[in-house]
Write a protein that holds these residues in place. Structure first.
Motif, PDB file in Angstrom:
ATOM      1  N   PHE A  76      -1.968   2.013  -4.488  1.00 48.03           N
ATOM      2  CA  PHE A  76      -1.587   3.409  -4.456  1.00 48.03           C
ATOM      3  C   PHE A  76      -1.976   4.442  -4.039  1.00 48.03           C
ATOM      4  O   PHE A  76      -3.154   4.654  -5.241  1.00 48.03           O
ATOM      5  N   LEU A  77      -2.089   5.636  -3.884  1.00 42.90           N
ATOM      6  CA  LEU A  77      -2.948   6.214  -3.732  1.00 42.90           C
ATOM      7  C   LEU A  77      -1.991   7.600  -3.187  1.00 42.90           C
ATOM      8  O   LEU A  77      -1.573   7.708  -2.374  1.00 42.90           O
ATOM      9  N   TYR A  78      -2.130   8.160  -4.511  1.00 42.69           N
ATOM     10  CA  TYR A  78      -1.276   9.372  -4.342  1.00 42.69           C
ATOM     11  C   TYR A  78      -1.955  11.100  -4.271  1.00 42.69           C
ATOM     12  O   TYR A  78      -3.876  10.961  -5.381  1.00 42.69           O
ATOM     13  N   LYS A  79      -2.271  12.143  -3.725  1.00 43.72           N
ATOM     14  CA  LYS A  79      -3.108  13.357  -3.273  1.00 43.72           C
ATOM     15  C   LYS A  79      -3.015  14.448  -3.739  1.00 43.72           C
ATOM     16  O   LYS A  79      -1.663  14.203  -2.330  1.00 43.72           O
ATOM     17  N   SER A  80      -2.679  15.471  -4.100  1.00 40.58           N
ATOM     18  CA  SER A  80      -1.885  16.606  -4.304  1.00 40.58           C
ATOM     19  C   SER A  80      -2.573  17.919  -4.063  1.00 40.58           C
ATOM     20  O   SER A  80      -3.948  18.081  -4.505  1.00 40.58           O
ATOM     21  N   VAL A  81      -2.119  18.889  -3.182  1.00 40.14           N
ATOM     22  CA  VAL A  81      -2.634  19.805  -3.116  1.00 40.14           C
ATOM     23  C   VAL A  81      -1.530  21.386  -3.280  1.00 40.14           C
ATOM     24  O   VAL A  81      -1.004  21.195  -3.142  1.00 40.14           O
ATOM     25  N   LEU A  82      -2.754  22.343  -4.490  1.00 40.72           N
ATOM     26  CA  LEU A  82      -1.561  23.486  -5.041  1.00 40.72           C
ATOM     27  C   LEU A  82      -1.271  24.524  -4.965  1.00 40.72           C
ATOM     28  O   LEU A  82      -3.094  24.285  -5.020  1.00 40.72           O
TER      29      LEU A  82
ATOM     30  N   ASN B 147      -5.067   8.844  -8.502  1.00 40.18           N
ATOM     31  CA  ASN B 147      -3.964  10.024  -7.751  1.00 40.18           C
ATOM     32  C   ASN B 147      -5.312  11.227  -8.039  1.00 40.18           C
ATOM     33  O   ASN B 147      -5.871  11.947  -9.202  1.00 40.18           O
ATOM     34  N   ASP B 148      -5.440  12.244  -6.736  1.00 39.01           N
ATOM     35  CA  ASP B 148      -6.482  13.032  -6.745  1.00 39.01           C
ATOM     36  C   ASP B 148      -5.493  14.077  -6.682  1.00 39.01           C
ATOM     37  O   ASP B 148      -4.814  14.470  -6.030  1.00 39.01           O
TER      38      ASP B 148
ATOM     39  N   GLN C 241       1.009  -1.208   0.282  1.00 33.74           N
ATOM     40  CA  GLN C 241      -0.216  -0.160   0.523  1.00 33.74           C
ATOM     41  C   GLN C 241       0.901   1.399   0.416  1.00 33.74           C
ATOM     42  O   GLN C 241       1.754   1.460   1.179  1.00 33.74           O
ATOM     43  N   VAL C 242       0.618   2.129  -1.332  1.00 35.47           N
ATOM     44  CA  VAL C 242       1.652   3.394  -0.791  1.00 35.47           C
ATOM     45  C   VAL C 242       0.196   4.511  -1.007  1.00 35.47           C
ATOM     46  O   VAL C 242      -0.424   4.753  -1.145  1.00 35.47           O
ATOM     47  N   ASN C 243       0.637   5.490   0.490  1.00 27.04           N
ATOM     48  CA  ASN C 243       0.127   6.564   0.435  1.00 27.04           C
ATOM     49  C   ASN C 243       0.721   7.899  -0.004  1.00 27.04           C
ATOM     50  O   ASN C 243       2.098   7.769   0.360  1.00 27.04           O
TER      51      ASN C 243
END
Ligand SMILES: Nc1ncnc2c1ncn2[C@@H]1O[C@H](COP(=O)(O)OP(=O)(O)OP(=O)(O)O)[C@@H](O)[C@H]1O
Ligand SMILES: [Mg+2]
Lengths: 443, 273
Positions: A320-326, A353-354, A290-292
């Motif tokens: 795999f779950l990637y979340k980014s705030v820009l 990816n969100d 699991q990758v966070n």
């Protein structure tokens, strides 16, 4: 040698030239096998070109501002940690072992006596290459090939020191192991992380990197190798919090054995530009990973993550779950690939990816991909990108939240799905605090 | 306590399209007002303009709470000043627990001068209060741990809005169809809850198409909106009349307002072929 517009200035690198390499070999006390390995990697470094901007992995990268000649490798120089360098993952944590490096050279080591007696090793990679030579020789750069790209070759040739964690068969390390990589302003960190869990072993490793202040410059070119034999359980946390003037290049690999479990949490907050190539290989049946991933960017930060979840054996799971705030004019790139080798039936692969944009000028590229060579598999992927919803902000404001409190809360909520997956409470809290610090005041 | 909410000659546009055309309304603390009117007449618009939704531009007129001019305030300042709206369609905030949301909201509303980052109401104290309010409103305690409106049924959302109102105890509350989408039992429960929390303890503006809510909360005043204006005001009997007989009489008596209402409802002209 042809050079490209992207990388034309990279080559003027007398600081990373032959004299520097010779001096490094001379100063180090490496076993012969390691010297030979370094020389091979050095040959690769000299024979290949910098990444081609037309290469899939590099076409959304930006290396134009990088001047290698402004940096020089730290050749075994032990220096004090610069004042103000934060440590974020230790708060409220009772650790069993710890290592700290400054500018890529380990300056302090600690390990509970009980664990040492059980054969656990936590120590400087340079020292362990001598003291546990056979062990390190077997695993070092076994997952990362120096030919991957020129940064990998440079790191394999000139790595300065690093962190070696070895947990013997059936040993459970209950308390976390803390690793801290500190880099001074304008300095270089060529460290390497090597973690090996034998069958039935269990450990939690908290790794963080930081600079003395948010504007600090620097160059990190590193490697991470996580090797898990059967029935092992590793929780690995990586908080990248370099100063916003740092360059960060890393190859990060995990190899997960039979019925083993890997939970890998990545938080990318710092660096001016980062290019991370992260791969998890599921090499024996029953391996689960699991990758966070949490990314939070601002100003002109530009973070590129190329991830690969490679199913080499049947009955494995990857998630795999990637979340980014820009914020501001920052940019993230996430290119995820699920690869299923022939015969890897009953694969269960998931990637998502969100991205949440807090400004119009921010940009998030999200490129999921599948490469499937088996027929009985379940692989799903998805991605979303969007601005923060004004209706949510209004709703919160109508309940007394200021606009910036509302945005802060929406951002926290956006990451909550990832936090819900992180099983270590202190890590959740530390990441939550790091994120809260980064949210701008919005008016 | 004596507070007064005064709306004077209010004109509101959305995307430069005029919706409200001169609304006058005065609500005193402790009073219950019903706001009725056909679909699209501007009821929600009035509520959202009072609450301070940024898309609803006030082009003329004023909204005042006591001496404070709400028109010049951001939505959060209005909320802290004592205005609350239970929305017709509340939005979900994924990842944010209802209890955490309400704790922050209640702190800000009760301590209007609180600066960002200052302490919230102590956790234990707040939990106790929330628990007792939830019991009072017969809300499942599990609610507190769920994310704000996320995956809530229509009925649950309305209940959550009532709970929010109970926690914020505003001076004036606008309830926008808080009874719609509820089954018969739920309407009864919601109506009783509103009476318990709101009656005599705030000024209420109840927007509704049904009679149950008003049965439990008999209005002193009923206002009828048509074409963005309040065309008639009466007592509780007016609400009953409209409920029983519909808006035919109103539409016929106020042809100008009816024309405006039709115009607002009109779809874009189809392209000539
Ligand atoms: N955000 C918006 N964007 C565009 N038009 C809007 C918006 N809000 C309201 N309107 C328009 O304004 C008019 C009044 O709408 P409003 O929602 O206030 O009516 P209402 O009286 O609450 O109706 P209902 O009984 O159906 O809830 C309608 O014509 C509607 O389409
Ligand atoms: Mg409405």
């Amino acid at each position: 040698m042809t050079t490209s517009a992207m990388t034309d200035k990279l080559d003027s690198t007398e600081t990373f030239g032959q004299p520097a390499f010779d001096r490094l070999l001379e100063k180090r006390i490496d076993p012969a096998w390691l010297t030979a390995k370094r020389k091979q990697a050095w040959e690769v470094f000299q024979s290949i070109d910098w990444p081609n901007p037309r290469d899939e992995n590099w076409m959304r990268s930006e290396l134009r501002g990088l001047r290698l000649s402004k940096f020089a490798p730290n050749i075994d120089e032990s220096v004090e940690i610069a004042e103000g360098t934060p440590v974020r993952l230790l708060e409220g944590v009772d650790v069993s072992a710890g290592l700290r490096s400054v500018n890529g050279v380990v300056v302090s080591e600690s390990l509970d006596e009980g664990l040492a007696a059980q054969g656990v090793v936590v120590g400087s990679l340079s020292r362990c290459a001598r003291d546990h030579s056979a062990l390190v020789e077997r695993y070092l750069h076994s997952l990362i090939c120096p030919k991957s790209d020129r940064f990998a070759a440079l790191q394999a040739a000139m790595w300065s020191d690093g962190y070696f964690v070895y947990v013997p068969r059936n040993v459970r390390v209950e308390k976390p192991i803390h690793l801290h990589s500190a880099m001074g302003d304008g300095q270089v960190d060529l460290s390497h992380t090597l973690i090996v869990l034998e069958s039935g072993a269990e450990a939690t490793v908290l790794f963080e990197s930081s600079s003395p202040d948010v504007t600090a410059k620097g160059l990190h070119c590193g490697g991470v190798e996580l090797i898990q034999h059967g029935n092992s359980h590793l929780r690995y946390v990586n908080l990248q919090d370099w100063g916003k003037g740092c360059w960060h290049f890393a190859h990060q690999r995990a190899s997960v054995g039979r019925d083993s479990q890997l939970q890998w949490t990545v938080a990318a907050m710092g660096a001016k530009f980062a290019q991370v190539d992260q791969r998890v290989e599921l090499v024996e049946p029953g391996a689960r990973s699991q990758v966070n991933g949490v990314m939070f960017t601002q100003d002109r930060q530009h973070l590129v993550y190329n991830t690969l979840q490679h199913h080499k054996a049947p009955h494995c799971t990857s998630d795999f779950l990637y979340k980014s705030v820009l914020q501001d004019r920052s940019r993230t790139v996430w290119r995820g690939m699920i690869k299923v080798s022939e015969g890897a039936q009953k694969t269960d692969g998931y990637q998502r990816n969100d991205n949440l944009m807090l400004s119009d000028a921010a940009r998030a590229d999200s490129i999921p991909g599948l490469e499937i060579n088996a027929d009985d598999v379940r692989c799903t992927h998805g991605s979303t990108s969007g601005r923060v919803d004004e209706e949510l902000i209004f709703y919160a404001q109508s309940r007394g939240f200021t606009r910036s409190e509302a945005i802060r809360m929406i951002v926290t909520g956006f990451f909550q799905q990832i936090f819900d997956r992180i099983t270590i409470q202190t890590v959740r809290e530390a990441l939550g605090a790091a994120i809260a610090r980064q949210v701008r005041q919005y008016e | 306590m004596s507070h007064i909410l005064q709306i004077e000659n209010l004109h509101v546009s959305v995307n430069d399209k005029p919706i409200l055309r001169g609304v006058n309304l005065v609500i005193k603390f402790g009073e219950t007002h019903a706001l009725m009117g056909p679909n699209g007449s501007g009821k929600s618009t009035l509520g959202l303009a009072i609450a301070g939704h940024p898309n609803y531009q006030i082009t003329q007129g004023s909204i005042k709470l006591d001496d404070a001019n709400l028109t010049e305030m951001e939505a959060d300042e209005r909320s802290r000043a004592g205005v609350f709206m239970a929305f017709q369609r509340p939005v979900a905030i994924p990842g944010v627990k209802t209890a955490d949301f309400l704790r922050h909201a209640a702190t800000n509303v009760r301590r209007p001068d609180r600066k960002e980052g200052q302490d919230l109401i102590p956790m234990r104290e707040f939990r106790k209060e929330l628990k007792s309010k939830m019991e009072q409103l017969k809300i499942d305690p599990d609610f507190a741990r769920r994310y704000v409106n996320d995956g809530f049924s229509g009925g649950e959302m309305k209940r959550a809005e009532i709970l929010t109102m109970a926690m914020l105890s505003p001076k004036f509350a606008i309830l926008d169809e808080t009874d719609s989408g509820l089954d018969a039992d739920a309407v009864r429960l919601a109506s009783a809850s509103i009476a318990e929390i709101g009656r005599d303890k705030m000024g209420l503006l109840i927007i509704t198409h049904h009679d149950k809510l008003l049965e439990h909360n008999p209005p002193q005043f009923t206002h009828v909106m048509l074409g963005g204006r309040i065309v008639e005001t009466g007592g509780a009997e007016l609400a009953r009349e409209l409920h029983d007989q519909g808006y035919d009489r109103i539409r016929k008596s106020y042809p100008d307002a009816e024309a405006a209402n039709q115009q607002m409802l009109a779809k874009e002209e189809p392209l000539a072929v």
